[in-house]
Design an enzyme around this catalytic site. Structure first.
Site, PDB file in Angstrom:
ATOM      1  N   GLU A  66     -22.390  -2.886  -0.579  1.00 31.19           N
ATOM      2  CA  GLU A  66     -23.269  -1.841  -0.042  1.00 31.19           C
ATOM      3  C   GLU A  66     -23.732  -0.825  -1.092  1.00 31.19           C
ATOM      4  O   GLU A  66     -23.499   0.384  -0.957  1.00 31.19           O
ATOM      5  CB  GLU A  66     -22.569  -1.131   1.127  1.00 31.19           C
ATOM      6  CG  GLU A  66     -22.212  -2.094   2.244  1.00 31.19           C
ATOM      7  CD  GLU A  66     -21.365  -1.463   3.340  1.00 31.19           C
ATOM      8  OE1 GLU A  66     -21.111  -0.238   3.285  1.00 31.19           O
ATOM      9  OE2 GLU A  66     -20.946  -2.193   4.253  1.00 31.19           O
TER      10      GLU A  66
ATOM     11  N   ASN B 120     -23.012  -7.651  -1.731  1.00 32.85           N
ATOM     12  CA  ASN B 120     -22.931  -7.736  -0.271  1.00 32.85           C
ATOM     13  C   ASN B 120     -23.485  -6.450   0.339  1.00 32.85           C
ATOM     14  O   ASN B 120     -23.191  -5.357  -0.137  1.00 32.85           O
ATOM     15  CB  ASN B 120     -21.457  -7.913   0.126  1.00 32.85           C
ATOM     16  CG  ASN B 120     -21.260  -8.251   1.587  1.00 32.85           C
ATOM     17  OD1 ASN B 120     -21.829  -9.212   2.087  1.00 32.85           O
ATOM     18  ND2 ASN B 120     -20.435  -7.475   2.281  1.00 32.85           N
TER      19      ASN B 120
ATOM     20  N   HIS C  43     -24.764  -7.711  10.968  1.00 30.90           N
ATOM     21  CA  HIS C  43     -24.261  -7.004  12.145  1.00 30.90           C
ATOM     22  C   HIS C  43     -25.454  -6.785  13.087  1.00 30.90           C
ATOM     23  O   HIS C  43     -26.144  -5.769  13.017  1.00 30.90           O
ATOM     24  CB  HIS C  43     -23.636  -5.668  11.750  1.00 30.90           C
ATOM     25  CG  HIS C  43     -22.394  -5.816  10.919  1.00 30.90           C
ATOM     26  ND1 HIS C  43     -21.257  -6.400  11.404  1.00 30.90           N
ATOM     27  CD2 HIS C  43     -22.127  -5.459   9.643  1.00 30.90           C
ATOM     28  CE1 HIS C  43     -20.318  -6.393  10.464  1.00 30.90           C
ATOM     29  NE2 HIS C  43     -20.830  -5.834   9.380  1.00 30.90           N
TER      30      HIS C  43
ATOM     31  N   GLU D 245     -20.524 -11.167   7.563  1.00 27.59           N
ATOM     32  CA  GLU D 245     -19.814 -10.308   8.517  1.00 27.59           C
ATOM     33  C   GLU D 245     -20.460 -10.377   9.896  1.00 27.59           C
ATOM     34  O   GLU D 245     -20.611  -9.375  10.588  1.00 27.59           O
ATOM     35  CB  GLU D 245     -19.782  -8.853   8.023  1.00 27.59           C
ATOM     36  CG  GLU D 245     -19.164  -8.680   6.654  1.00 27.59           C
ATOM     37  CD  GLU D 245     -19.082  -7.228   6.205  1.00 27.59           C
ATOM     38  OE1 GLU D 245     -19.143  -6.324   7.080  1.00 27.59           O
ATOM     39  OE2 GLU D 245     -18.936  -6.986   4.988  1.00 27.59           O
TER      40      GLU D 245
ATOM     41  N   ASP E  21     -21.666 -10.450  13.567  1.00 27.77           N
ATOM     42  CA  ASP E  21     -21.376 -10.184  14.972  1.00 27.77           C
ATOM     43  C   ASP E  21     -22.692  -9.826  15.649  1.00 27.77           C
ATOM     44  O   ASP E  21     -23.692  -9.560  14.986  1.00 27.77           O
ATOM     45  CB  ASP E  21     -20.297  -9.112  15.180  1.00 27.77           C
ATOM     46  CG  ASP E  21     -20.461  -7.870  14.322  1.00 27.77           C
ATOM     47  OD1 ASP E  21     -21.609  -7.416  14.130  1.00 27.77           O
ATOM     48  OD2 ASP E  21     -19.452  -7.338  13.830  1.00 27.77           O
TER      49      ASP E  21
END
Length: 470
Positions: A170, A211, A247, A275, A277
Site C-alpha cells: 500500500e 501490493n 476487497h 486479499e 472478499d
C-alpha cells in the site's frame, strides 16, 4: 470502479466477527469432500486441486489464533493451497523493538502450511501501518539502514520456505501520490526499489511483489502503480508481480478489472488477487448471495483469462473470521463460507468456474451419512437425526449443517446445540458425543413449530462436506 467517498480503511489487526448474520439461502453445493481432519478427500474436488488443474493457486489468510478453531483449520488445510499469515509477518510482530526479532508467531503458521502442503506468501515487509513507533521515531538518516536490516533478517529467516513476499504494501494514496510515511519521508520514492533489491539479495528465489487496494480498476491509483512498475522494470529493479487486494462490494467489481490486469502483465510482471472478499449489506438475502456468487465466479474467470495471473487468495476462511464486519458496520458475509464454515453459493460458483461439474453428486468419497425421521402434529413436530461417520478417520468434533424447511422454527433440542432457529441450521456436538470412530453413529433431535410444512431438512453437510442421506 466503485465510487467510495472515503479511502478503504485498513484495520491495525483484522477484527473477527463471530456473531455474523446467518445466511438466509444456500444453493446446491459444489462437491467438496472435506474429511474432518482437514485433508482433501477427493483430489479433484477441493478448490486447491481445481485451481492447480487450471495452472493457478487458490489461497487463504489466517492468523495464529485461528489455529485453535478446528472447523476453520479443517477447511483451510483441505480447500486452500496457499497460506498468507494475516498479521504475524508484519513489522510490529517480527521486530517490535529495534534489532529484537520475534518469528515464533509466524513460524507456527509456517508449520501449519507445511503440514498441509500449502505454499506460503509473506505479508508484509514494508508498510506504513502496523509499524512499531520506534521506526517512525528514527531520524530520517537512519531509516534506510533500519529498513534494510529488517528485510534482510526476516527474508533470510524464511529463505527457501516462501513462494513470494509482499515486499512493499500500500504505497499510494487514492489520488496516486505516495504516502508520506517514514520510508518515503526518508528516501523518497526510491525506498521501493531499495526494498526490492534488499529482499532479492536475501532470497534470490522468492517472488517479489508490490501490493495495494483500490487498484483493481483503471483509475488514478492504479495508474500510479502502473507507472511505478514500468519505471522499476526499466531500471532493472527485481520485481516479479503486483498484488491486487480485491476487497470488493457485491455488485461493484470494476468493469475494467480484466483490462487493468492485462496492462500490468504486458509490462512483464505477474499479477495475483491477494486479499479477495466481497462484502454484502446485512442481512444477506437470496439476491445478494447470488450477486456475490457471480462476483466470485467473475474474479476466477478474469484470472483464468489473463495470462500471467498466477492465483487468488481469499482474505480469511469464513464469515466468522472475516475482518469486514468490524471495519464496515452493517456489512459482512464476505467470504465463500458462512459463520459455521459451510459452503455458500459463492463457493459453488467458484468451484464451477474452476472446472467442477455443475451438478456434482456428493456420494463418491462421502464421509458421512444422515438418516432422519419426523413426527408432526397440528403446529409442531419433532425431528430425530442419526449421523454416521462413513469415512476412515475418527471425527473429533462435528458440526452438521442442514437447511430447515420454510415455516419451521426450532424451539428446543437434545444431544446437540442448534443455531440459529430457522433457515440454515448448524447442529454442534455436546461435550460427551463429539468423537465418532469410523462406522460409529450418534443421534440428536429437536422440536420445532411449523406453519404447515412438515418436510424433512435437506442439504446435510458435516464440517463443510456434503453427506449422503437415507
Amino acid at each position: 470502479m466503485p465510487v467510495r467517498t472515503l479511502p478503504l480503511p485498513r484495520p491495525r489487526h483484522p477484527r473477527r466477527a463471530f456473531g455474523a448474520a446467518a445466511v438466509t439461502a444456500l444453493t446446491a453445493l459444489a462437491a467438496a469432500t472435506l474429511l474432518p481432519t482437514g485433508r482433501a478427500g477427493a483430489a479433484d474436488t477441493s478448490l486447491r486441486s481445481l485451481a492447480e488443474a487450471k495452472g493457478i493457486y487458490f489461497g487463504t489468510a489466517i492468523t495464529q489464533g485461528d489455529l485453535n478453531n478446528p472447523a476453520l483449520t479443517a477447511v483451510a488445510g483441505s480447500q486452500f493451497g496457499m497460506l498468507t499469515p494475516g498479521n504475524e509477518m508484519k513489522w510490529d510482530t517480527t521486530e517490535p523493538s529495534r534489532g529484537s526479532f520475534n518469528f515464533a508467531p509466524a513460524d507456527r503458521l509456517v508449520s501449519f502450511a507445511q503440514a498441509n502442503s500449502m505454499k506460503l506468501r509473506g505479508h508484509t515487509l514494508v508498510w506504513h501501518s502496523q509499524l512499531p513507533s520506534w521506526v517512525s521515531s528514527l531520524p530520517t538518516t537512519q531509516v534506510k539502514a533500519a529498513m534494510e536490516n529488517h528485510i534482510t533478517n526476516e527474508v533470510t529467516h524464511y529463505k527457501g520456505k516462501l513462494y513470494a513476499w509482499d515486499v512493499v504494501n500500500e504505497p499510494f494514496n487514492e489520488d496516486g501520490s505516495f504516502r508520506t510515511d517514514a520510508f518515503y519521508n526518508a528516501m523518497g520514492s526510491g525506498f521501493v526499489a531499495d526494498a526490492l533489491r534488499t529482499a532479492r539479495a536475501a532470497d534470490p528465489d522468492a517472488k517479489l511483489y508490490l501490493n495495494d487496494y483500490n487498484i483493481e480498476g483503471q483509475n488514478a491509483k492504479s495508474d500510479a502503480m502502473y507507472n511505478l512498475v514500468k519505471t522499476l522494470k526499466s531500471q532493472g529493479v527485481p520485481l516479479d508481480g503486483v498484488g491486487f487486494q480485491a476487497h470488493f462490494i457485491a455488485g461493484q467489481v470494476p468493469s475494467t478489472f480484466k483490462a487493468n490486469l492485462q496492462r500490468f502483465t504486458a509490462l512483464g510482471v505477474n499479477v495475483a488477487i491477494t486479499e479477495l472478499d466481497d462484502r454484502i449489506q446485512l442481512p444477506a438475502t437470496t439476491a445478494s448471495l447470488a450477486q456475490q456468487a457471480n462476483d466470485y465466479a467473475g474474479v476466477v474467470n478474469t484470472c483464468l483469462a489473463v495470462s500471467g495471473c498466477v492465483g487468488i487468495t481469499q482474505w480469511g476462511v469464513g464469515d466468522a473470521d472475516s475482518w469486514i464486519p468490524g471495519t464496515f458496520p452493517g456489512y459482512g458475509a464476505a467470504t465463500l463460507y458462512d459463520a459455521t464454515y459451510r459452503p455458500k453459493p459463492a463457493y459453488a460458483a467458484t468451484a464451477t468456474a474452476l472446472g467442477a461439474g455443475t451438478s456434482p453428486s456428493p456420494t463418491p468419497g462421502a464421509s458421512c451419512k444422515v438418516t432422519s425421521s419426523v413426527n408432526a402434529w397440528n403446529t409442531g413436530l419433532t425431528e430425530d437425526i442419526t449421523l454416521t461417520n462413513t469415512g476412515s478417520t475418527t471425527i473429533n468434533g462435528w458440526s452438521l449443517g442442514f437447511t430447515l424447511p420454510a415455516g419451521q422454527t426450532v424451539t428446543s433440542s437434545w444431544n446437540a446445540s442448534l443455531t440459529p432457529a430457522t433457515g440454515q441450521i448448524s447442529a454442534a456436538n455436546l461435550s460427551y458425543n463429539g468423537t465418532l470412530a469410523p462406522g460409529a453413529s450418534t443421534s440428536f433431535g429437536f422440536q420445532a413449530s411449523h406453519t404447515g410444512n412438515t418436510s424433512l431438512p435437506t442439504l446435510f453437510s458435516l464440517n463443510g462436506a456434503p453427506c449422503t442421506t437415507a
